[in-house]
Design a protein around this motif. Sequence first.
Motif, PDB file in Angstrom:
ATOM      1  N   PRO A 433       0.779  -1.291   0.003  1.00  0.00           N
ATOM      2  CA  PRO A 433       0.142  -0.012   0.077  1.00  0.00           C
ATOM      3  C   PRO A 433       0.747   1.337  -0.055  1.00  0.00           C
ATOM      4  O   PRO A 433       0.404   2.116  -0.738  1.00  0.00           O
ATOM      5  N   ALA A 434       1.915   1.434   0.644  1.00  0.00           N
ATOM      6  CA  ALA A 434       2.928   2.505   0.742  1.00  0.00           C
ATOM      7  C   ALA A 434       3.519   2.802  -0.693  1.00  0.00           C
ATOM      8  O   ALA A 434       3.793   4.031  -0.975  1.00  0.00           O
ATOM      9  N   ALA A 435       3.602   1.895  -1.434  1.00  0.00           N
ATOM     10  CA  ALA A 435       4.108   2.022  -2.845  1.00  0.00           C
ATOM     11  C   ALA A 435       2.959   1.922  -3.887  1.00  0.00           C
ATOM     12  O   ALA A 435       3.353   2.004  -5.141  1.00  0.00           O
ATOM     13  N   ALA A 436       1.760   2.217  -3.617  1.00  0.00           N
ATOM     14  CA  ALA A 436       0.641   2.176  -4.484  1.00  0.00           C
ATOM     15  C   ALA A 436      -0.102   3.664  -4.562  1.00  0.00           C
ATOM     16  O   ALA A 436      -1.357   3.722  -5.079  1.00  0.00           O
ATOM     17  N   THR A 437       0.556   4.742  -4.271  1.00  0.00           N
ATOM     18  CA  THR A 437      -0.007   5.983  -4.288  1.00  0.00           C
ATOM     19  C   THR A 437       0.065   6.316  -5.900  1.00  0.00           C
ATOM     20  O   THR A 437       0.700   5.803  -6.529  1.00  0.00           O
ATOM     21  N   LYS A 438      -0.791   7.240  -5.973  1.00  0.00           N
ATOM     22  CA  LYS A 438      -1.078   7.879  -7.345  1.00  0.00           C
ATOM     23  C   LYS A 438       0.256   8.459  -7.905  1.00  0.00           C
ATOM     24  O   LYS A 438       0.714   8.313  -9.296  1.00  0.00           O
ATOM     25  N   GLN A 439       1.004   9.057  -7.155  1.00  0.00           N
ATOM     26  CA  GLN A 439       2.270   9.809  -7.540  1.00  0.00           C
ATOM     27  C   GLN A 439       3.433   8.640  -7.797  1.00  0.00           C
ATOM     28  O   GLN A 439       4.036   8.584  -8.696  1.00  0.00           O
ATOM     29  N   GLU A 440       3.386   7.595  -6.864  1.00  0.00           N
ATOM     30  CA  GLU A 440       4.269   6.443  -7.237  1.00  0.00           C
ATOM     31  C   GLU A 440       3.927   5.839  -8.774  1.00  0.00           C
ATOM     32  O   GLU A 440       4.836   5.418  -9.342  1.00  0.00           O
ATOM     33  N   GLU A 441       2.686   5.656  -9.117  1.00  0.00           N
ATOM     34  CA  GLU A 441       2.191   4.778 -10.202  1.00  0.00           C
ATOM     35  C   GLU A 441       2.636   5.596 -11.442  1.00  0.00           C
ATOM     36  O   GLU A 441       3.231   5.402 -12.229  1.00  0.00           O
ATOM     37  N   GLN A 442       2.471   7.157 -11.295  1.00  0.00           N
ATOM     38  CA  GLN A 442       2.770   7.779 -12.395  1.00  0.00           C
ATOM     39  C   GLN A 442       4.279   7.837 -12.498  1.00  0.00           C
ATOM     40  O   GLN A 442       4.977   7.710 -13.864  1.00  0.00           O
ATOM     41  N   LYS A 443       5.151   7.885 -11.497  1.00  0.00           N
ATOM     42  CA  LYS A 443       6.485   7.913 -11.548  1.00  0.00           C
ATOM     43  C   LYS A 443       6.897   6.489 -12.215  1.00  0.00           C
ATOM     44  O   LYS A 443       7.970   6.476 -13.037  1.00  0.00           O
ATOM     45  N   ARG A 444       6.259   5.535 -11.649  1.00  0.00           N
ATOM     46  CA  ARG A 444       6.642   4.160 -12.184  1.00  0.00           C
ATOM     47  C   ARG A 444       6.407   3.981 -13.954  1.00  0.00           C
ATOM     48  O   ARG A 444       7.259   3.421 -14.589  1.00  0.00           O
ATOM     49  N   ALA A 445       5.303   4.743 -14.102  1.00  0.00           N
ATOM     50  CA  ALA A 445       4.954   4.578 -15.484  1.00  0.00           C
ATOM     51  C   ALA A 445       5.836   5.412 -16.639  1.00  0.00           C
ATOM     52  O   ALA A 445       6.108   4.975 -17.539  1.00  0.00           O
ATOM     53  N   MET A 446       6.289   6.379 -16.007  1.00  0.00           N
ATOM     54  CA  MET A 446       7.373   7.066 -16.736  1.00  0.00           C
ATOM     55  C   MET A 446       8.603   6.512 -16.565  1.00  0.00           C
ATOM     56  O   MET A 446       9.128   6.462 -17.902  1.00  0.00           O
ATOM     57  N   GLU A 447       8.949   5.870 -15.768  1.00  0.00           N
ATOM     58  CA  GLU A 447      10.244   5.055 -15.790  1.00  0.00           C
ATOM     59  C   GLU A 447      10.281   3.929 -16.732  1.00  0.00           C
ATOM     60  O   GLU A 447      11.380   3.643 -17.143  1.00  0.00           O
ATOM     61  N   TYR A 448       9.213   3.358 -16.672  1.00  0.00           N
ATOM     62  CA  TYR A 448       8.925   2.061 -17.581  1.00  0.00           C
ATOM     63  C   TYR A 448       9.034   2.662 -18.912  1.00  0.00           C
ATOM     64  O   TYR A 448       9.594   1.881 -19.723  1.00  0.00           O
ATOM     65  N   GLU A 449       8.264   3.718 -19.467  1.00  0.00           N
ATOM     66  CA  GLU A 449       8.525   4.184 -20.678  1.00  0.00           C
ATOM     67  C   GLU A 449       9.989   4.465 -21.001  1.00  0.00           C
ATOM     68  O   GLU A 449      10.500   4.196 -22.164  1.00  0.00           O
ATOM     69  N   ARG A 450      10.616   5.048 -20.285  1.00  0.00           N
ATOM     70  CA  ARG A 450      12.031   5.288 -20.847  1.00  0.00           C
ATOM     71  C   ARG A 450      12.964   3.985 -20.833  1.00  0.00           C
ATOM     72  O   ARG A 450      13.802   3.940 -21.446  1.00  0.00           O
ATOM     73  N   PHE A 451      12.678   2.950 -19.932  1.00  0.00           N
ATOM     74  CA  PHE A 451      13.251   1.780 -20.069  1.00  0.00           C
ATOM     75  C   PHE A 451      13.113   1.180 -21.264  1.00  0.00           C
ATOM     76  O   PHE A 451      13.823   0.388 -21.848  1.00  0.00           O
ATOM     77  N   LEU A 452      11.596   1.133 -21.736  1.00  0.00           N
ATOM     78  CA  LEU A 452      11.558   0.589 -22.815  1.00  0.00           C
ATOM     79  C   LEU A 452      12.275   1.355 -24.263  1.00  0.00           C
ATOM     80  O   LEU A 452      12.616   0.721 -25.207  1.00  0.00           O
ATOM     81  N   GLU A 453      12.388   2.654 -23.917  1.00  0.00           N
ATOM     82  CA  GLU A 453      13.087   3.481 -25.060  1.00  0.00           C
ATOM     83  C   GLU A 453      14.446   3.113 -25.108  1.00  0.00           C
ATOM     84  O   GLU A 453      15.029   3.055 -26.154  1.00  0.00           O
ATOM     85  N   GLU A 454      15.071   2.689 -23.985  1.00  0.00           N
ATOM     86  CA  GLU A 454      16.539   2.249 -23.865  1.00  0.00           C
ATOM     87  C   GLU A 454      16.690   1.105 -24.523  1.00  0.00           C
ATOM     88  O   GLU A 454      17.750   0.946 -25.108  1.00  0.00           O
ATOM     89  N   LEU A 455      15.642   0.015 -24.282  1.00  0.00           N
ATOM     90  CA  LEU A 455      15.732  -1.109 -24.885  1.00  0.00           C
ATOM     91  C   LEU A 455      15.651  -1.004 -26.411  1.00  0.00           C
ATOM     92  O   LEU A 455      16.595  -1.832 -27.058  1.00  0.00           O
ATOM     93  N   GLU A 456      14.918  -0.010 -27.010  1.00  0.00           N
ATOM     94  CA  GLU A 456      14.994   0.139 -28.448  1.00  0.00           C
ATOM     95  C   GLU A 456      16.436   0.779 -28.948  1.00  0.00           C
ATOM     96  O   GLU A 456      16.669   0.407 -29.947  1.00  0.00           O
ATOM     97  N   GLU A 457      17.179   1.411 -28.133  1.00  0.00           N
ATOM     98  CA  GLU A 457      18.447   2.086 -28.482  1.00  0.00           C
ATOM     99  C   GLU A 457      19.403   1.089 -28.572  1.00  0.00           C
ATOM    100  O   GLU A 457      20.699   1.325 -29.094  1.00  0.00           O
ATOM    101  N   ASP A 458      19.550   0.272 -27.622  1.00  0.00           N
ATOM    102  CA  ASP A 458      20.600  -0.587 -27.191  1.00  0.00           C
ATOM    103  C   ASP A 458      20.350  -2.326 -27.540  1.00  0.00           C
ATOM    104  O   ASP A 458      19.586  -2.784 -26.822  1.00  0.00           O
ATOM    105  N   PRO A 459      21.036  -2.685 -28.725  1.00  0.00           N
ATOM    106  CA  PRO A 459      20.813  -4.093 -28.891  1.00  0.00           C
ATOM    107  C   PRO A 459      21.414  -5.114 -28.066  1.00  0.00           C
ATOM    108  O   PRO A 459      21.014  -6.127 -28.019  1.00  0.00           O
ATOM    109  N   GLU A 460      22.504  -4.692 -27.340  1.00  0.00           N
ATOM    110  CA  GLU A 460      23.249  -5.484 -26.634  1.00  0.00           C
ATOM    111  C   GLU A 460      22.457  -5.815 -25.316  1.00  0.00           C
ATOM    112  O   GLU A 460      22.369  -6.849 -24.632  1.00  0.00           O
TER     113      GLU A 460
END
Length: 519
Positions: A433-460
């Motif tokens: 519950p401490a990690a299920a706040t709306k602010q934490e969810e938005q932060k996690r979604a933004m960081e996950y999108e950045r992670f997907l973009e890093e996957l697209e940039e790095d074949p290794e």
Amino acid sequence: MADGMAVADMFTVHHTVGRVLCCMCGVSMAPNAANMCVACLRSQVDITEDLQKHVTILYCPECERYLQPPRTWVKAQLESKELLTFCIKRLKNLTKVRLVDAGFIWTEPHSKRLKVKLKIQKEVVNGAILEQAYVVEYTVDDHMCDKCTRVAANPDQWIAKVQLRQKVDHKRTFFFLEQLIIKHQASSQCINIKQMHDGVDFFYSNRSHAIKFVDFLNNVVPIKFRNDKQLVSHDTHSNTYNYKFTFSVEICPVCRDDLVCLPQKVAASLGNIGPLVLCMRVSNNLMLLDPNTLRYAYHDCNQYWRVPYKALLSHKQLVEYIVLDVEAEPAISIGSNRFSQAHVQVARVSDFGKNDTIFTVKTHIGHLLSPGDHALGYDLYGANTNDMEMDKYKGLVLPDVVLVKKSYEETRQRKRGRARPWKLKSLAMEIDPAAATKQEEQKRAMEYERFLEELEEDPEMRSKIALYKDPNYVPGSETASMIDGEQPPSVPLDELLADLRLEGESRADSDEDEDMDED
């Protein structure tokens, strides 16, 4: 012609089968090796005497599977070929006879009974072969399998817990580590996974399973851990103790693309590299690169924890620059990476229209940059660094800018939010519950999108995890609409795997397997 056939019939000898009397009851019968009729043979010999007539089998009512000892669970429907094969394999001493036929006898589905009619043959008196049919009754006992038991288990029933933590303000490491765990099925024995505010907890019903998971983590990320135990109960009569074991695992806080100021002792042990270096790769050791000289070194995990250090600047302090001019030298290869030293003139994107500040810097990514491109780097000219290790270097001259990588932010903004032709699997986690706040969810979604973009940039980085085709993806015309500017990197279709899932397979089964290039 007819006369010829008649003559042939006159000289043809017709053989007749003789009949004898049974030595027991005197009934006329065809001769056999025992000189006994079938009824007398059965009265004298029972070929089913040493065979099982009653068998108990274990059945899991949750996943509808049967236990094939010692620990294999077989899924089979009632009166199916798979269930018939399973039932026959459970019979002992069946190899002493010859199985001719087998089939189910109908029973009430809720009776917890299975009846199989078997027809067997066996050599008896004086080589005579006797065929006999008999019925085997199977009693079905309900017993939950280990997997269903773990799913239905109360989290308070865990025996061992692995607390995975990293003292950073992002989740990039955990995103990549999650994909490694899924690929290598490292969480197959886990009974529960709980996402905490600062990490993830893994619960196990056996201490050895937790130790195996910690060994996996030690092979893919630089970690240190300690283990503790707490007494739960003690039986004084049998002198047995029940403990709960906790493994506290800490991941190295230095992540990929971080700028590090090495302590003097560490720099000396690595051949006086740096002291300002970039972390280029994180596996069970750190790959550090001096962008000014292209010298690099691998820092072992054990060496790091003897003299630990933190990042001077992390990826959240990256500033976007525009490239004005490039004077590149021939590229060189270091492992699977290519670097080219170059003198580059850059200006902050945020300074356009405000001032004419231009920086001339030395970088290791000259082969990737051209005039007009955007790049991400650390602004040491305007940064307020408060690092004790840096103060120990007398006369250290810091560069104004340290470029890290090429930026595709301008072109990605047009595509951000659109569906990708690929997807990643995820672990079934319970969120604290401490990690299920709306602010934490938005932060996690933004960081996950950045992670997907890093996957697209790095074949290794992509080569170490599994990417799957998205069956719900509908190709659009987004590439045709982006005629101006360079296209951002994307994942080639030949790198994607088909997401095969058997009927009835749960997500936990499908989400369940070196070297890691984290972040």
